[in-house]
Design an enzyme around this catalytic site. Sequence first.
Site, PDB file in Angstrom:
ATOM      1  N   ILE A 127       0.850  -1.163  -0.010  1.00 32.14           N
ATOM      2  CA  ILE A 127       0.010   0.087  -0.009  1.00 32.14           C
ATOM      3  C   ILE A 127       0.882   1.318  -0.016  1.00 32.14           C
ATOM      4  O   ILE A 127       1.771   1.429   0.765  1.00 32.14           O
ATOM      5  CB  ILE A 127      -1.125  -0.196   1.278  1.00 32.14           C
ATOM      6  CG1 ILE A 127      -1.767   1.048   0.996  1.00 32.14           C
ATOM      7  CG2 ILE A 127      -0.383  -0.014   2.467  1.00 32.14           C
ATOM      8  CD1 ILE A 127      -3.173   0.911   1.898  1.00 32.14           C
ATOM      9  N   MET A 129       0.916   4.893   0.574  1.00 34.79           N
ATOM     10  CA  MET A 129       0.317   6.136   1.155  1.00 34.79           C
ATOM     11  C   MET A 129       1.574   7.327   1.314  1.00 34.79           C
ATOM     12  O   MET A 129       1.268   8.424   0.905  1.00 34.79           O
ATOM     13  CB  MET A 129      -0.288   6.092   2.641  1.00 34.79           C
ATOM     14  CG  MET A 129      -1.095   4.927   2.486  1.00 34.79           C
ATOM     15  SD  MET A 129      -2.251   4.933   4.269  1.00 34.79           S
ATOM     16  CE  MET A 129      -1.018   3.538   5.047  1.00 34.79           C
ATOM     17  N   GLY A 135       4.835  12.639   4.640  1.00 32.95           N
ATOM     18  CA  GLY A 135       5.108  11.940   5.608  1.00 32.95           C
ATOM     19  C   GLY A 135       3.852  11.367   6.181  1.00 32.95           C
ATOM     20  O   GLY A 135       2.685  10.799   5.548  1.00 32.95           O
ATOM     21  N   GLU A 247      -3.309  -1.791  11.987  1.00 32.18           N
ATOM     22  CA  GLU A 247      -2.109  -1.664  11.616  1.00 32.18           C
ATOM     23  C   GLU A 247      -1.318  -1.213  12.731  1.00 32.18           C
ATOM     24  O   GLU A 247      -0.474  -1.671  13.346  1.00 32.18           O
ATOM     25  CB  GLU A 247      -1.918  -0.593  10.570  1.00 32.18           C
ATOM     26  CG  GLU A 247      -0.314  -0.245  10.208  1.00 32.18           C
ATOM     27  CD  GLU A 247       0.067   0.641   9.059  1.00 32.18           C
ATOM     28  OE1 GLU A 247       0.995   0.733   8.698  1.00 32.18           O
ATOM     29  OE2 GLU A 247      -0.893   1.463   8.510  1.00 32.18           O
ATOM     30  N   ARG A 273      27.319 -13.495  32.426  1.00 33.11           N
ATOM     31  CA  ARG A 273      28.466 -12.783  32.208  1.00 33.11           C
ATOM     32  C   ARG A 273      28.965 -11.975  33.608  1.00 33.11           C
ATOM     33  O   ARG A 273      28.288 -11.789  34.468  1.00 33.11           O
ATOM     34  CB  ARG A 273      27.893 -11.520  31.458  1.00 33.11           C
ATOM     35  CG  ARG A 273      29.100 -10.366  31.059  1.00 33.11           C
ATOM     36  CD  ARG A 273      30.237 -10.521  30.094  1.00 33.11           C
ATOM     37  NE  ARG A 273      31.099  -9.761  29.980  1.00 33.11           N
ATOM     38  CZ  ARG A 273      32.225  -9.651  29.372  1.00 33.11           C
ATOM     39  NH1 ARG A 273      32.789 -10.940  29.018  1.00 33.11           N
ATOM     40  NH2 ARG A 273      32.937  -8.595  29.533  1.00 33.11           N
ATOM     41  N   GLY A 344      27.068  -3.912  27.925  1.00 36.76           N
ATOM     42  CA  GLY A 344      28.088  -3.209  27.882  1.00 36.76           C
ATOM     43  C   GLY A 344      28.670  -3.219  26.527  1.00 36.76           C
ATOM     44  O   GLY A 344      27.810  -2.922  25.402  1.00 36.76           O
ATOM     45  N   GLY A 345      29.911  -3.127  26.139  1.00 38.37           N
ATOM     46  CA  GLY A 345      30.369  -3.096  24.802  1.00 38.37           C
ATOM     47  C   GLY A 345      29.878  -4.157  23.933  1.00 38.37           C
ATOM     48  O   GLY A 345      29.753  -3.851  22.569  1.00 38.37           O
ATOM     49  N   GLY A 369       2.049   6.141  11.326  1.00 36.09           N
ATOM     50  CA  GLY A 369       1.755   7.399  11.874  1.00 36.09           C
ATOM     51  C   GLY A 369       2.491   7.650  12.963  1.00 36.09           C
ATOM     52  O   GLY A 369       2.716   6.905  13.859  1.00 36.09           O
TER      53      GLY A 369
END
Length: 384
Positions: A127, A129, A135, A247, A273, A344-345, A369
């Site tokens: 669709i 739009m 936007g 939607e 960890r 973390g990293g 939206g």
Amino acid sequence: MTRSTIYRPEHDEFRTLVRSFLEREVVPRFPEWEKQGLVPHDFYLAVGELGFFGLRAPEEFGGSDLGQRSFLYSSIWTEECSRAGVSLGGAATHVNLVMPYILALGTAEQKQRWIPPMVEGRLMGSIAMSEPETGSDLAGMKTRARREGDRWILDGAKTFITGGINADLIVVVARTSDHDNRRDGLSLFVVEGTAAGFARGRNLEKIGLKATDTAELFFESVELRDDALLGEEGKAFSYLAQNLVQERLGIALGAQVSAETALEITVDYVTQRKAFGQPVSSFQNTKFQLATCRLEIAAGRALIDLYMLSHERGELTAVEASMAKVYCTELQNRVIDVCLQLHGGYGFMSDYRIGKMYTDARISRIYGGTNEVQRGIIAKSLGL
């Protein structure tokens, strides 16, 4: 970790089927689809064979004839894809938006022509739009269709069109007349992908949802027969408002399950960890952060379950759909941000799932939206 009480035994059986299909057919191929930027079109035949595309369609068109009851089955697809960390590209748009428009608004001839191959996955729908300069402002669209004898001539451009590369049928929103109220004078047309004057632009490069093709579409003097008009001329805005409820609820559900999955992944990670010689889960900050996520997720699940049941009964309002979208998508982004931080990293590494979830999640507050638009709808319901 978060229980839903709305599903019945038949839904649980369907979930087992979907989960098995995704693990067997999608998960192993998904990294390649992300590199390609789309799900291969012929894969949708397998999805159609499983019956996903026919949930709502009448039996005469090869479907299961579940009607409104199909929503909870479609929701299981949404949940299981989110939990598995995969997507089926534009499949959700095809089955939850495009097919319902044709089933609800199409003539007997239109439905007979398009629905059976859409159920099979031979024809995929999208669709159109959003436009480059409008936007979320649907009433401001500039794509136009004008009558010339017994034909329509369509001109304009669309962007951010989910499934636009794979689409064989595109439901296009175009202005057919001008009125003081900009919402009036919009109409729906079904454009076939082989139409002269229709062209696809590039498959847009996104920071997330890499396997979902997202296209620019161009219409230059596309000549359409009168039977390309879907529904009544000038009534598109009211049609769109009706389907946007589902939607937005679907977006909210996907966001909710994404948050639930992120929490599960992170609890497992911080338990294993170690930092400073002890599990990350042993630190008070970790416990408090994840406890907060847990209770916010529980509130989100209660809200989404309530609204999903309401929608299955045909009672969900546009305001409630907007509230679900805002709450659950912002919950998703908050939770995933916390979960990435606790990695973390490693959370910033592309081979850790939480990082991909972080970039995938960002669009949920924009598409369907923007959340700013949703807040406007909610405020209006308060008389503001």
